[in-house]
Design a protein around this motif. Sequence first.
Motif, mmCIF file in Angstrom:
data_model
loop_
_atom_site.group_PDB
_atom_site.id
_atom_site.type_symbol
_atom_site.label_atom_id
_atom_site.label_comp_id
_atom_site.label_asym_id
_atom_site.label_seq_id
_atom_site.Cartn_x
_atom_site.Cartn_y
_atom_site.Cartn_z
ATOM 1 N N THR A 90 0.833 -1.203 0.000
ATOM 2 C CA THR A 90 0.000 0.000 0.000
ATOM 3 C C THR A 90 0.869 1.254 0.000
ATOM 4 O O THR A 90 0.589 2.221 -0.712
ATOM 5 C CB THR A 90 -0.945 0.003 1.220
ATOM 6 O OG1 THR A 90 -1.806 -1.125 1.123
ATOM 7 C CG2 THR A 90 -1.768 1.279 1.292
ATOM 8 N N THR A 91 1.931 1.223 0.785
ATOM 9 C CA THR A 91 2.864 2.349 0.826
ATOM 10 C C THR A 91 3.521 2.550 -0.531
ATOM 11 O O THR A 91 3.661 3.691 -1.009
ATOM 12 C CB THR A 91 3.935 2.127 1.923
ATOM 13 O OG1 THR A 91 3.259 1.939 3.172
ATOM 14 C CG2 THR A 91 4.889 3.292 2.016
ATOM 15 N N LEU A 92 3.923 1.458 -1.169
ATOM 16 C CA LEU A 92 4.515 1.560 -2.507
ATOM 17 C C LEU A 92 3.512 2.102 -3.520
ATOM 18 O O LEU A 92 3.860 2.930 -4.370
ATOM 19 C CB LEU A 92 5.042 0.194 -2.967
ATOM 20 C CG LEU A 92 6.277 -0.335 -2.234
ATOM 21 C CD1 LEU A 92 6.563 -1.781 -2.646
ATOM 22 C CD2 LEU A 92 7.479 0.554 -2.502
ATOM 23 N N ALA A 93 2.264 1.658 -3.425
ATOM 24 C CA ALA A 93 1.225 2.150 -4.345
ATOM 25 C C ALA A 93 0.997 3.644 -4.140
ATOM 26 O O ALA A 93 0.923 4.413 -5.110
ATOM 27 C CB ALA A 93 -0.080 1.375 -4.138
ATOM 28 N N ALA A 94 0.906 4.062 -2.879
ATOM 29 C CA ALA A 94 0.716 5.493 -2.591
ATOM 30 C C ALA A 94 1.916 6.295 -3.094
ATOM 31 O O ALA A 94 1.756 7.370 -3.672
ATOM 32 C CB ALA A 94 0.517 5.705 -1.090
ATOM 33 N N GLY A 95 3.106 5.757 -2.885
ATOM 34 C CA GLY A 95 4.313 6.433 -3.365
ATOM 35 C C GLY A 95 4.334 6.558 -4.873
ATOM 36 O O GLY A 95 4.704 7.606 -5.418
ATOM 37 N N ALA A 96 3.928 5.501 -5.559
ATOM 38 C CA ALA A 96 3.874 5.547 -7.026
ATOM 39 C C ALA A 96 2.889 6.606 -7.493
ATOM 40 O O ALA A 96 3.167 7.370 -8.425
ATOM 41 C CB ALA A 96 3.494 4.174 -7.587
ATOM 42 N N LEU A 97 1.745 6.667 -6.831
ATOM 43 C CA LEU A 97 0.739 7.658 -7.214
ATOM 44 C C LEU A 97 1.247 9.077 -6.964
ATOM 45 O O LEU A 97 1.156 9.934 -7.844
ATOM 46 C CB LEU A 97 -0.560 7.418 -6.443
ATOM 47 C CG LEU A 97 -1.724 8.332 -6.793
ATOM 48 C CD1 LEU A 97 -2.167 8.124 -8.240
ATOM 49 C CD2 LEU A 97 -2.890 8.091 -5.842
ATOM 50 N N ILE A 98 1.810 9.297 -5.783
ATOM 51 C CA ILE A 98 2.244 10.639 -5.402
ATOM 52 C C ILE A 98 3.489 11.093 -6.161
ATOM 53 O O ILE A 98 3.590 12.246 -6.570
ATOM 54 C CB ILE A 98 2.480 10.704 -3.875
ATOM 55 C CG1 ILE A 98 1.154 10.549 -3.140
ATOM 56 C CG2 ILE A 98 3.183 11.990 -3.469
ATOM 57 C CD1 ILE A 98 1.304 10.250 -1.659
ATOM 58 N N ALA A 99 4.434 10.190 -6.351
ATOM 59 C CA ALA A 99 5.724 10.586 -6.936
ATOM 60 C C ALA A 99 5.826 10.359 -8.440
ATOM 61 O O ALA A 99 6.586 11.059 -9.115
ATOM 62 C CB ALA A 99 6.859 9.828 -6.237
ATOM 63 N N LEU A 100 5.077 9.406 -8.967
ATOM 64 C CA LEU A 100 5.249 9.042 -10.378
ATOM 65 C C LEU A 100 4.049 9.371 -11.263
ATOM 66 O O LEU A 100 4.219 9.771 -12.412
ATOM 67 C CB LEU A 100 5.572 7.547 -10.495
ATOM 68 C CG LEU A 100 6.820 7.073 -9.755
ATOM 69 C CD1 LEU A 100 6.921 5.556 -9.803
ATOM 70 C CD2 LEU A 100 8.061 7.730 -10.330
ATOM 71 N N VAL A 101 2.845 9.181 -10.747
ATOM 72 C CA VAL A 101 1.661 9.344 -11.592
ATOM 73 C C VAL A 101 1.158 10.791 -11.588
ATOM 74 O O VAL A 101 1.093 11.434 -12.648
ATOM 75 C CB VAL A 101 0.543 8.368 -11.167
ATOM 76 C CG1 VAL A 101 -0.733 8.618 -11.958
ATOM 77 C CG2 VAL A 101 1.004 6.924 -11.348
ATOM 78 N N LEU A 102 0.800 11.307 -10.419
ATOM 79 C CA LEU A 102 0.203 12.647 -10.358
ATOM 80 C C LEU A 102 1.111 13.753 -10.910
ATOM 81 O O LEU A 102 0.623 14.610 -11.656
ATOM 82 C CB LEU A 102 -0.254 12.968 -8.935
ATOM 83 C CG LEU A 102 -1.435 12.136 -8.424
ATOM 84 C CD1 LEU A 102 -1.728 12.452 -6.965
ATOM 85 C CD2 LEU A 102 -2.665 12.338 -9.280
ATOM 86 N N PRO A 103 2.417 13.763 -10.603
ATOM 87 C CA PRO A 103 3.257 14.827 -11.179
ATOM 88 C C PRO A 103 3.344 14.761 -12.709
ATOM 89 O O PRO A 103 3.363 15.800 -13.375
ATOM 90 C CB PRO A 103 4.634 14.591 -10.556
ATOM 91 C CG PRO A 103 4.376 13.799 -9.330
ATOM 92 C CD PRO A 103 3.158 12.971 -9.615
ATOM 93 N N ARG A 104 3.361 13.563 -13.263
ATOM 94 C CA ARG A 104 3.417 13.428 -14.720
ATOM 95 C C ARG A 104 2.094 13.841 -15.356
ATOM 96 O O ARG A 104 2.063 14.443 -16.421
ATOM 97 C CB ARG A 104 3.806 12.001 -15.097
ATOM 98 C CG ARG A 104 5.293 11.755 -14.921
ATOM 99 C CD ARG A 104 5.667 10.286 -15.053
ATOM 100 N NE ARG A 104 7.102 10.109 -15.042
ATOM 101 C CZ ARG A 104 7.872 10.170 -13.961
ATOM 102 N NH1 ARG A 104 7.320 10.424 -12.785
ATOM 103 N NH2 ARG A 104 9.178 9.993 -14.042
ATOM 104 N N GLN A 105 0.997 13.498 -14.692
ATOM 105 C CA GLN A 105 -0.300 13.965 -15.185
ATOM 106 C C GLN A 105 -0.341 15.489 -15.187
ATOM 107 O O GLN A 105 -0.780 16.102 -16.167
ATOM 108 C CB GLN A 105 -1.438 13.418 -14.315
ATOM 109 C CG GLN A 105 -1.732 11.959 -14.489
ATOM 110 C CD GLN A 105 -2.879 11.510 -13.609
ATOM 111 O OE1 GLN A 105 -3.269 12.187 -12.658
ATOM 112 N NE2 GLN A 105 -3.425 10.343 -13.917
ATOM 113 N N ASP A 106 0.102 16.086 -14.106
ATOM 114 C CA ASP A 106 0.100 17.538 -13.981
ATOM 115 C C ASP A 106 0.949 18.180 -15.080
ATOM 116 O O ASP A 106 0.533 19.158 -15.707
ATOM 117 C CB ASP A 106 0.602 17.948 -12.598
ATOM 118 C CG ASP A 106 0.542 19.449 -12.378
ATOM 119 O OD1 ASP A 106 -0.503 20.055 -12.683
ATOM 120 O OD2 ASP A 106 1.547 20.013 -11.898
ATOM 121 N N ALA A 107 2.126 17.623 -15.325
ATOM 122 C CA ALA A 107 3.021 18.181 -16.349
ATOM 123 C C ALA A 107 2.387 18.093 -17.735
ATOM 124 O O ALA A 107 2.443 19.059 -18.514
ATOM 125 C CB ALA A 107 4.361 17.450 -16.328
#
Length: 163
Positions: A90-107
């Motif tokens: 769960t921590t890894l999933a949250a980290g992936a979302l916060i660090a890898l998915v959302l910032p790339r979506q935003d960009a």
Amino acid sequence: MTKFLLTVHILAAILAVGPVAVAASMFPPTVRRALAAPGDAQALASVRLLYRICRVYAAVGVAVPVFGFATASNMHILGDTWLIVSIVLTTLAAGALIALVLPRQDALLTELDAAAAGAQSEPVATVDARRTVRLAMFTGMFNLLWAAVTVLMILRPGSTTGG
């Protein structure tokens, strides 16, 4: 009390993580469609909506581990191996979302917005499509981590429920 906590935990997982998983999966192909039709306001609106869903439901998703910990504490299973593995995933999933998915979506959304406003000198069609592929890969990782957590929650090794 355990049944109440477990019910809220499961509802939070379904209602918070589910929409993020679906919207995040839809985001890369929707960006590609928006890139293919630079003047299409509907395509850009769809990208914005998917990003907003991901952000809002990610924040709401904090309830999932909160109620998960409360449930596990009430059941006296915080030290069980399967639960510890679930917490790590769960921590890894949250980290992936916060660090890898959302910032790339935003960009990508920022780039699409700039292009739509005519503020970008580079044509929209030349935006590197590989970025959407990488985003899709990170989103897939996020979804697979949540799928693994779900399987662990259902199978619960050592469970006395016969699962």
